[in-house]
Design a protein around this motif. Sequence first.
Motif, PDB file in Angstrom:
ATOM      1  N   LYS A 154      38.740  41.420  37.802  1.00 17.71           N
ATOM      2  CA  LYS A 154      39.411  41.976  36.621  1.00 17.71           C
ATOM      3  C   LYS A 154      38.494  43.010  35.982  1.00 17.71           C
ATOM      4  O   LYS A 154      37.304  42.767  35.804  1.00 17.71           O
ATOM      5  CB  LYS A 154      39.697  40.855  35.610  1.00 17.71           C
ATOM      6  CG  LYS A 154      41.024  40.190  35.840  1.00 17.71           C
ATOM      7  CD  LYS A 154      41.626  39.724  34.525  1.00 17.71           C
ATOM      8  CE  LYS A 154      43.075  39.598  34.696  1.00 17.71           C
ATOM      9  NZ  LYS A 154      44.039  38.992  34.594  1.00 17.71           N
ATOM     10  N   ARG A 165      38.177  45.772  32.600  1.00 17.07           N
ATOM     11  CA  ARG A 165      38.731  46.176  31.308  1.00 17.07           C
ATOM     12  C   ARG A 165      39.205  47.627  31.405  1.00 17.07           C
ATOM     13  O   ARG A 165      38.504  48.478  31.936  1.00 17.07           O
ATOM     14  CB  ARG A 165      37.605  46.034  30.264  1.00 17.07           C
ATOM     15  CG  ARG A 165      37.946  46.291  28.818  1.00 17.07           C
ATOM     16  CD  ARG A 165      38.772  45.211  28.126  1.00 17.07           C
ATOM     17  NE  ARG A 165      38.366  43.822  28.364  1.00 17.07           N
ATOM     18  CZ  ARG A 165      37.636  43.101  27.510  1.00 17.07           C
ATOM     19  NH1 ARG A 165      37.184  43.636  26.399  1.00 17.07           N
ATOM     20  NH2 ARG A 165      37.355  41.845  27.756  1.00 17.07           N
ATOM     21  N   ASN A 166      40.387  47.897  30.913  1.00 13.20           N
ATOM     22  CA  ASN A 166      40.878  49.273  30.901  1.00 13.20           C
ATOM     23  C   ASN A 166      40.168  50.100  29.838  1.00 13.20           C
ATOM     24  O   ASN A 166      39.474  49.555  28.979  1.00 13.20           O
ATOM     25  CB  ASN A 166      42.395  49.287  30.639  1.00 13.20           C
ATOM     26  CG  ASN A 166      43.178  48.849  31.874  1.00 13.20           C
ATOM     27  OD1 ASN A 166      42.720  49.045  33.001  1.00 13.20           O
ATOM     28  ND2 ASN A 166      44.339  48.247  31.654  1.00 13.20           N
ATOM     29  N   ASP A 167      40.358  51.394  29.877  1.00 11.65           N
ATOM     30  CA  ASP A 167      39.696  52.298  28.938  1.00 11.65           C
ATOM     31  C   ASP A 167      40.081  52.017  27.493  1.00 11.65           C
ATOM     32  O   ASP A 167      39.333  52.351  26.576  1.00 11.65           O
ATOM     33  CB  ASP A 167      40.043  53.765  29.277  1.00 11.65           C
ATOM     34  CG  ASP A 167      39.392  54.179  30.597  1.00 11.65           C
ATOM     35  OD1 ASP A 167      38.430  53.492  31.006  1.00 11.65           O
ATOM     36  OD2 ASP A 167      39.839  55.163  31.197  1.00 11.65           O
ATOM     37  N   ASP A 168      41.245  51.404  27.252  1.00 11.01           N
ATOM     38  CA  ASP A 168      41.640  51.097  25.872  1.00 11.01           C
ATOM     39  C   ASP A 168      40.818  49.951  25.285  1.00 11.01           C
ATOM     40  O   ASP A 168      40.889  49.666  24.096  1.00 11.01           O
ATOM     41  CB  ASP A 168      43.150  50.781  25.797  1.00 11.01           C
ATOM     42  CG  ASP A 168      43.533  49.554  26.635  1.00 11.01           C
ATOM     43  OD1 ASP A 168      42.639  48.802  27.066  1.00 11.01           O
ATOM     44  OD2 ASP A 168      44.748  49.354  26.860  1.00 11.01           O
ATOM     45  N   SER A 184      43.288  45.884  27.204  1.00 15.72           N
ATOM     46  CA  SER A 184      43.981  45.352  28.377  1.00 15.72           C
ATOM     47  C   SER A 184      43.058  45.364  29.594  1.00 15.72           C
ATOM     48  O   SER A 184      41.996  45.990  29.591  1.00 15.72           O
ATOM     49  CB  SER A 184      45.231  46.184  28.647  1.00 15.72           C
ATOM     50  OG  SER A 184      44.854  47.531  28.868  1.00 15.72           O
ATOM     51  N   SER A 185      43.479  44.665  30.626  1.00 13.11           N
ATOM     52  CA  SER A 185      42.661  44.641  31.836  1.00 13.11           C
ATOM     53  C   SER A 185      43.538  44.850  33.064  1.00 13.11           C
ATOM     54  O   SER A 185      44.758  44.716  33.004  1.00 13.11           O
ATOM     55  CB  SER A 185      41.895  43.327  31.932  1.00 13.11           C
ATOM     56  OG  SER A 185      42.803  42.253  31.998  1.00 13.11           O
ATOM     57  N   ALA A 186      42.907  45.159  34.165  1.00 16.29           N
ATOM     58  CA  ALA A 186      43.638  45.382  35.414  1.00 16.29           C
ATOM     59  C   ALA A 186      42.967  44.603  36.526  1.00 16.29           C
ATOM     60  O   ALA A 186      41.769  44.362  36.499  1.00 16.29           O
ATOM     61  CB  ALA A 186      43.654  46.867  35.750  1.00 16.29           C
ATOM     62  N   ASN A 240      43.430  49.626  42.139  1.00 23.16           N
ATOM     63  CA  ASN A 240      44.155  48.686  41.272  1.00 23.16           C
ATOM     64  C   ASN A 240      45.655  48.655  41.526  1.00 23.16           C
ATOM     65  O   ASN A 240      46.424  48.217  40.684  1.00 23.16           O
ATOM     66  CB  ASN A 240      43.864  48.970  39.799  1.00 23.16           C
ATOM     67  CG  ASN A 240      44.424  50.301  39.364  1.00 23.16           C
ATOM     68  OD1 ASN A 240      44.962  51.058  40.180  1.00 23.16           O
ATOM     69  ND2 ASN A 240      44.332  50.602  38.088  1.00 23.16           N
ATOM     70  N   SER A 241      46.078  49.117  42.694  1.00 25.94           N
ATOM     71  CA  SER A 241      47.507  48.974  42.964  1.00 25.94           C
ATOM     72  C   SER A 241      47.729  48.202  44.260  1.00 25.94           C
ATOM     73  O   SER A 241      47.029  48.392  45.255  1.00 25.94           O
ATOM     74  CB  SER A 241      48.193  50.343  42.942  1.00 25.94           C
ATOM     75  OG  SER A 241      48.422  50.834  44.213  1.00 25.94           O
TER      76      SER A 241
END
Length: 180
Positions: free
Chosen positions: A26, A28-31, A34-36, A45-46
């Motif tokens: 996992k 952490r997203n740039d925001d 949220s996480s991916a 991540n896809s």
Amino acid sequence: MTMKQERIECSKAGCRWTGVYSETSKIRNDDGISSACVCPKCGCNSFYELDEPIPSERVDHANELIKLIAIYGREFLSHEGTIAHIELGKGGKVFYVDAYTRRRVYTNREHVRWSGFSEGGTMQSLISHLKRYILEGTPIDKRLIANPGFYQDGGNIWGYDQREAEKLREQAFKLPMFDQ
Ligand SMILES: [Zn+2]
């Protein structure tokens, strides 16, 4: 809600790692909130979701044989505790899921080197025989399993220790896919 356990495949063409979401990392997203989930092999991540494999008794037998090969001798068909397995897809497609690359290797073409397959030619040939057993019921020749008759000194073409090879053969030949 429980964590999704659907099987997934990394969408990156050069990677194609397969597994389940709980095996991904996992980030952490740039925001910052949220996480991916990212692929443990390439960081992509896809993912594609894979269909459930089709249950098959012969596939189960093949996978039991793969497990035996992976626990004895030089532990072919395994990597760091992960054991390869075979699965049956739609339309009679037999896939070998490689223990090292974690890719689903389509076993249809027999005389080309399979992309994503990390073992040598002897193992590729054995997996081809297993594919024919799965699809057509063709029995497996016992000489394909760490055959001691290959060399004068009783060594086998797999390079498995002689006693390990004997134990493997003894266990393997209890499975129903061999010519009796
Ligand atoms: Zn990947």
